[in-house]
Design an enzyme around this catalytic site. Structure first.
Site, short mmCIF file in Angstrom:
data_model
loop_
_atom_site.label_atom_id
_atom_site.label_comp_id
_atom_site.label_asym_id
_atom_site.label_seq_id
_atom_site.Cartn_x
_atom_site.Cartn_y
_atom_site.Cartn_z
N TYR A 9 0.82 -1.21 0.00
CA TYR A 9 0.00 0.00 0.00
C TYR A 9 0.86 1.27 0.00
O TYR A 9 0.41 2.33 -0.41
CB TYR A 9 -0.90 0.04 1.25
CG TYR A 9 -2.20 -0.70 1.12
CD1 TYR A 9 -2.23 -2.05 0.82
CD2 TYR A 9 -3.41 -0.04 1.32
CE1 TYR A 9 -3.43 -2.73 0.72
CE2 TYR A 9 -4.62 -0.72 1.22
CZ TYR A 9 -4.62 -2.05 0.92
OH TYR A 9 -5.82 -2.72 0.83
N LYS A 48 2.99 -15.53 2.39
CA LYS A 48 3.21 -16.26 1.13
C LYS A 48 4.71 -16.56 1.06
O LYS A 48 5.42 -16.18 0.12
CB LYS A 48 2.72 -15.38 -0.04
CG LYS A 48 2.65 -16.08 -1.39
CD LYS A 48 1.56 -17.14 -1.49
CE LYS A 48 1.70 -17.92 -2.79
NZ LYS A 48 0.76 -19.06 -2.88
N ASP A 107 -3.16 -18.29 0.38
CA ASP A 107 -4.15 -18.99 -0.47
C ASP A 107 -4.81 -20.12 0.32
O ASP A 107 -6.03 -20.27 0.32
CB ASP A 107 -3.50 -19.50 -1.78
CG ASP A 107 -2.20 -20.27 -1.57
OD1 ASP A 107 -1.63 -20.19 -0.45
OD2 ASP A 107 -1.74 -20.94 -2.51
N ASP A 138 -6.35 -7.05 4.26
CA ASP A 138 -7.46 -6.40 3.56
C ASP A 138 -8.37 -7.46 2.95
O ASP A 138 -9.60 -7.44 3.12
CB ASP A 138 -6.91 -5.47 2.47
CG ASP A 138 -8.01 -4.80 1.68
OD1 ASP A 138 -8.96 -4.30 2.30
OD2 ASP A 138 -7.93 -4.80 0.43
N ASP A 188 -12.39 -9.09 4.45
CA ASP A 188 -13.66 -9.11 3.71
C ASP A 188 -14.23 -10.53 3.70
O ASP A 188 -15.44 -10.74 3.87
CB ASP A 188 -13.47 -8.67 2.24
CG ASP A 188 -13.67 -7.16 2.06
OD1 ASP A 188 -13.42 -6.42 3.04
OD2 ASP A 188 -14.05 -6.74 0.95
C1 IPM Z 1 -10.37 -1.29 3.96
C2 IPM Z 1 -10.61 -0.71 2.60
C3 IPM Z 1 -9.45 0.22 2.25
C4 IPM Z 1 -8.17 -0.59 2.27
C5 IPM Z 1 -9.61 0.97 0.92
C6 IPM Z 1 -10.91 1.73 0.83
C7 IPM Z 1 -8.44 1.87 0.65
O1 IPM Z 1 -10.75 -1.72 1.66
O2 IPM Z 1 -10.25 -0.51 4.93
O3 IPM Z 1 -10.31 -2.51 4.07
O4 IPM Z 1 -7.84 -1.23 1.28
O5 IPM Z 1 -7.49 -0.57 3.30
MG MG Z 2 -10.87 -3.66 2.50
#
Ligand code: IPM
Ligand code: MG
Length: 365
Positions: free
Chosen positions: A141, A198, A230, A254, A258
Site C-alpha cells: 500500500y 506467502k 491462499d 485487507d 472481507d
Molecule cells: C479497507 C478498505 C481500504 C483498504 C480501501 C478503501 C483503501 O478496503 O479498509 O479494508 O484497502 O485498506
Molecule cells: Mg478492504
C-alpha cells in the site's frame, strides 16, 4: 465535573453519515450511563472533502484527529470520484490519515452471532470468534510504485508499452511491532496465533516468518502456526471457528477481512480499530465501505459502526464497562430477532438504519 473526551468525527461519503450518526447516539447514551461525556468535532474527509476543499484530506482534519482522544470514521469514496486524478482519490485520504496517525495495527474482529447462522453462506460458522490483526501502514500500500515505457516485447513481438508496478517491502522493525501486538492480543484470548503469508514465494514473507519465530520465544504460552494466504482463504471457509488470532500484512489482511466478514453473515456487522503507539489517538471505522448504492435508503446496517464505537470506548478511552453495555445491547437486539436488510432472510421484514439504532438504544441500559 465529569470527564470529557474529544472525539473527531469523519462521516465521509455514501452511508458514512447515516451510520456515524447512529453510533454517536449510542455512544452518548453509553457515556451518560457511565458518567462521562463526549465532545465531538466534525471534519471533512474523502469525496465530501474533495467537493468542498479540493483535497481528500484537508490539514484541519489531520490536526483535529491528532488533538483528539479518538477518531470515528464512516466511509469514503463513491462513483462520483472514481474518475478523478488517482493522487486525490478519496481512498488516498484513508491511507493518509492512517499514516499520519501512525496506526500500524488494524484490529478486525469477526465474530459470529449464533442467531445469524442462517445468514452465513458457510455451514459451520457457528462459534467463529476471529481477530484479524492487519499491518496497516506498510507493505504494498505504501511501497515504491510507478509507471514507465518499456522497450521489451512479448514472444510474439507485441511491444510491452507501459509498465506499472507496486512493491511489497517490510522492515524488521515494522514486522516486529505488529507481530508483538498480535501475540499480546492472542495471550489475552485463546492463545493461538496464525501468521498468514506467502513465504513459499515472497522474500518479504520469509522475513515475517523469521521475525515471528523469534518473537514467539517471548510468548511461550501462545501456540503459533503458519498458513500461506491462499490456503488460509480456503481454511477460513472450511473451519472458521478454529481460528483465534491471525496476524498478516496490509494487503493480505485487507482481503481476508472481507472474506471473514462474509462468513459472519454480513460485512455490515464488522467493526475495526486502528491503533498506533500507546497514548496516541486510535481510529475506529466499520469494515464496510461507503455503499453509495444504498445511501439514503435506510438499508444501511449501523451495527458495524456502533460496534466500532464500542471498541473506541474500550481501547482509546479505557471504558470497558461502557463498551460491554453497547456490545450486550447489540447482541440482545439480534437475539430478539430484529434485522436490517443485509441480514434479514428473504421475505422477512427488516428495520431501517434508524429503527435498528432505536432498538439498540432501547436495549442499552
Ligand atoms: C479497507 C478498505 C481500504 C483498504 C480501501 C478503501 C483503501 O478496503 O479498509 O479494508 O484497502 O485498506
Ligand atoms: Mg478492504
Amino acid at each position: 465535573m465529569s470527564e470529557v473526551y474529544k472525539i473527531t468525527l469523519m462521516k465521509g461519503d455514501g452511508i458514512g453519515p447515516e451510520v456515524v450518526d447512529a453510533a454517536v447516539s449510542v455512544m452518548d447514551k453509553a457515556a451518560s450511563i457511565g458518567g462521562f461525556s463526549l465532545e465531538y468535532e466534525e471534519c471533512l474527509i474523502g469525496g465530501a472533502a474533495i467537493d468542498s476543499t479540493g483535497k481528500p484530506l484537508p490539514e484541519e482534519t489531520v490536526a483535529s484527529c491528532k488533538s483528539s482522544d479518538a477518531v470515528l470514521l464512516g466511509a469514503v469514496g463513491g462513483p462520483k470520484w472514481d474518475t478523478i486524478d488517482p493522487s486525490i482519490r478519496p481512498e488516498r485520504a484513508l491511507l493518509g490519515i492512517r499514516k499520519e496517525l501512525g496506526l500500524f495495527a488494524n484490529l478486525r474482529p469477526a465474530v459470529m452471532f449464533d442467531e445469524l447462522a442462517d445468514a452465513s453462506p458457510v455451514k459451520n460458522a457457528k462459534g467463529m470468534d476471529l481477530l484479524i490483526v492487519r499491518e496497516l501502514i506498510g507493505g504494498i500500500y505504501f511501497g515504491d510504485r510507478g509507471t514507465y515505457d518499456c522497450i521489451e516485447k512479448l514472444p510474439d513481438g507485441t511491444p510491452f508499452g507501459k509498465v506499472s508496478y507496486d512493491t511489497e517491502s517490510y522492515s524488521q522493525a515494522e514486522i516486529r511491532r505488529i507481530v508483538k501486538a498480535a501475540f499480546t492480543y492472542a495471550s489475552g484470548r485463546r492463545k493461538h496465533l496464525t501468521l498468514v503469508d506467502k513465504a513459499n514465494v515472497m522474500e518479504s514473507s520469509r522475513l515475517w516468518r523469521t521475525e515471528t519465530m523469534e518473537i514467539a520465544k517471548s510468548f511461550p504460552d501462545v501456540t503459533l502456526d503458519f498458513l500461506y494466504v491462499d490456503n488460509c482463504s480456503m481454511q477460513l471457509i472450511g473451519r472458521p471457528a478454529s481460528f483465534d488470532v491471525i496476524v498478516t500484512s496490509n494487503i493480505f489482511g485487507d482481503i481476508l477481512s472481507d472474506e471473514a466478514g462474509m462468513i459472519t453473515g454480513s460485512i455490515g456487522l464488522l467493526p475495526s480499530a486502528s491503533l498506533g503507539d500507546p497514548g496516541k489517538p486510535g481510529l475506529y471505522e466499520p469494515v464496510h465501505g461507503s455503499a453509495p448504492d444504498i445511501a439514503g435508503t435506510g438499508k444501511a446496517n449501523p451495527i458495524a459502526t456502533i460496534l466500532s464505537a464500542a471498541m473506541l470506548l474500550r481501547w482509546s478511552l479505557g471504558k470497558p464497562e461502557a463498551a460491554d453495555l453497547i456490545e450486550d445491547a447489540v447482541r440482545s437486539v439480534i437475539r430478539s430477532g430484529f434485522r436490517t436488510a443485509d441480514i434479514a432472510s428473504q421475505g422477512e421484514n427488516y428495520l431501517t438504519t434508524e429503527q435498528m439504532t432505536a432498538k439498540i438504544l432501547e436495549a442499552l441500559k
